[in-house]
Design a protein around this motif. Structure first.
Motif, PDB file in Angstrom:
ATOM      1  N   GLU A  11      44.911  48.267  41.436  1.00 38.62           N
ATOM      2  CA  GLU A  11      45.110  49.819  41.681  1.00 38.62           C
ATOM      3  C   GLU A  11      44.903  50.541  40.511  1.00 38.62           C
ATOM      4  O   GLU A  11      44.088  51.729  40.315  1.00 38.62           O
ATOM      5  N   THR A  12      45.279  49.861  39.179  1.00 35.68           N
ATOM      6  CA  THR A  12      44.724  50.671  37.893  1.00 35.68           C
ATOM      7  C   THR A  12      43.281  50.686  37.678  1.00 35.68           C
ATOM      8  O   THR A  12      42.700  51.922  37.522  1.00 35.68           O
ATOM      9  N   VAL A  27      47.021  53.213  29.880  1.00 40.07           N
ATOM     10  CA  VAL A  27      47.882  52.429  30.559  1.00 40.07           C
ATOM     11  C   VAL A  27      48.852  51.799  29.504  1.00 40.07           C
ATOM     12  O   VAL A  27      48.392  51.388  28.369  1.00 40.07           O
ATOM     13  N   GLN A  28      50.032  51.392  29.789  1.00 38.14           N
ATOM     14  CA  GLN A  28      50.945  50.420  28.724  1.00 38.14           C
ATOM     15  C   GLN A  28      50.487  49.251  29.080  1.00 38.14           C
ATOM     16  O   GLN A  28      50.392  48.746  30.030  1.00 38.14           O
ATOM     17  N   VAL A  29      50.248  48.704  27.736  1.00 38.41           N
ATOM     18  CA  VAL A  29      49.768  47.085  27.786  1.00 38.41           C
ATOM     19  C   VAL A  29      50.740  46.232  26.988  1.00 38.41           C
ATOM     20  O   VAL A  29      50.670  45.128  27.028  1.00 38.41           O
ATOM     21  N   HIS A  30      51.625  46.876  26.096  1.00 39.62           N
ATOM     22  CA  HIS A  30      52.481  45.973  25.429  1.00 39.62           C
ATOM     23  C   HIS A  30      53.868  46.717  25.098  1.00 39.62           C
ATOM     24  O   HIS A  30      53.952  47.913  24.848  1.00 39.62           O
ATOM     25  N   GLY A  31      55.145  45.887  24.985  1.00 38.84           N
ATOM     26  CA  GLY A  31      56.245  46.505  24.789  1.00 38.84           C
ATOM     27  C   GLY A  31      57.106  46.808  26.076  1.00 38.84           C
ATOM     28  O   GLY A  31      57.097  46.423  26.963  1.00 38.84           O
ATOM     29  N   PHE A 171      51.217  44.266  36.766  1.00 39.29           N
ATOM     30  CA  PHE A 171      49.803  44.144  36.574  1.00 39.29           C
ATOM     31  C   PHE A 171      49.391  42.878  37.588  1.00 39.29           C
ATOM     32  O   PHE A 171      48.187  43.063  38.277  1.00 39.29           O
ATOM     33  N   PHE A 172      49.986  41.794  37.763  1.00 35.84           N
ATOM     34  CA  PHE A 172      49.648  41.105  38.587  1.00 35.84           C
ATOM     35  C   PHE A 172      50.691  40.566  39.930  1.00 35.84           C
ATOM     36  O   PHE A 172      51.055  39.628  40.432  1.00 35.84           O
ATOM     37  N   LYS A 173      51.419  41.761  40.101  1.00 34.40           N
ATOM     38  CA  LYS A 173      52.450  41.533  41.162  1.00 34.40           C
ATOM     39  C   LYS A 173      51.841  42.546  42.565  1.00 34.40           C
ATOM     40  O   LYS A 173      51.379  43.679  42.158  1.00 34.40           O
TER      41      LYS A 173
END
Length: 177
Positions: A11-12, A27-31, A171-173
């Motif tokens: 989707e992203t 997009v947020q990628v960490h934390g 991301f992978f759900k």
């Protein structure tokens, strides 16, 4: 456009493709991820309701071993609670880490990647920035020959709180509505 953290990778990338050239995508990628926010000071109000009028110190609310919630159904997951001048925040029980898949977002046209530093030490945040910089630089130099190096994750893993798992977030759900 700052995309919702609940979107999966497919989707992203589709949104980034549709907006290419018209709007930048972040997009947020960490934390850590904020999963609940109230503009009210719920913790302070609760203490006052109990007749305890001492204020909750900022240090108590901002350190990693501060306050947290535990759900009855998931007793091994701790959800940090953070309260500041903007209200009360309940945070995710894990930390997102897309370091090994960052190239997919870059290939897909994502313009900006957010590294969330909230509730982390300066040492940890510096390690995260160094690791993501290595991936971005390696991919930028040779996109066709890019290959992720596992040691880029080592410094993050060394400093990662053992009570907080590194995950891919959503991301992978597959989302079921």
């Amino acid at each position: 456009m700052v995309l919702a953290r609940e979107l999966n990778l497919e989707e992203t990338l589709e949104i980034a493709r549709q907006l290419e050239g018209t709007m930048e995508v972040q997009v947020q990628v960490h934390g850590i991820t904020n999963i609940y926010h109230s503009k009210r000071s719920l913790l302070q109000n609760y203490k006052e309701h109990q007749g305890r009028f001492e204020t909750i110190s900022r240090e108590e609310l901002s350190k990693e071993e501060g306050l947290f919630l535990i759900e009855q159904e998931r007793p091994n997951e701790r959800f940090p609670v953070y309260e500041d001048e903007n209200g009360t925040h309940i945070m995710s029980s894990d930390d997102m880490c897309m370091l090994d898949s960052l190239h997919e977002l870059m290939e897909g046209g994502v313009d900006s990647m957010k590294l969330e530093s909230l509730l982390k030490s300066a040492e940890y945040n510096e390690a995260v920035i160094r690791s993501y910089r290595k991936v971005i630089d390696a991919y930028t130099v040779d996109p066709a020959g890019y290959e992720f190096q596992e040691e880029w994750l080592d410094e993050i893993r060394e400093l990662q709180d053992p009570n907080r798992e590194l995950s891919y977030g959503f991301f992978f759900k597959e989302q079921v509505y």
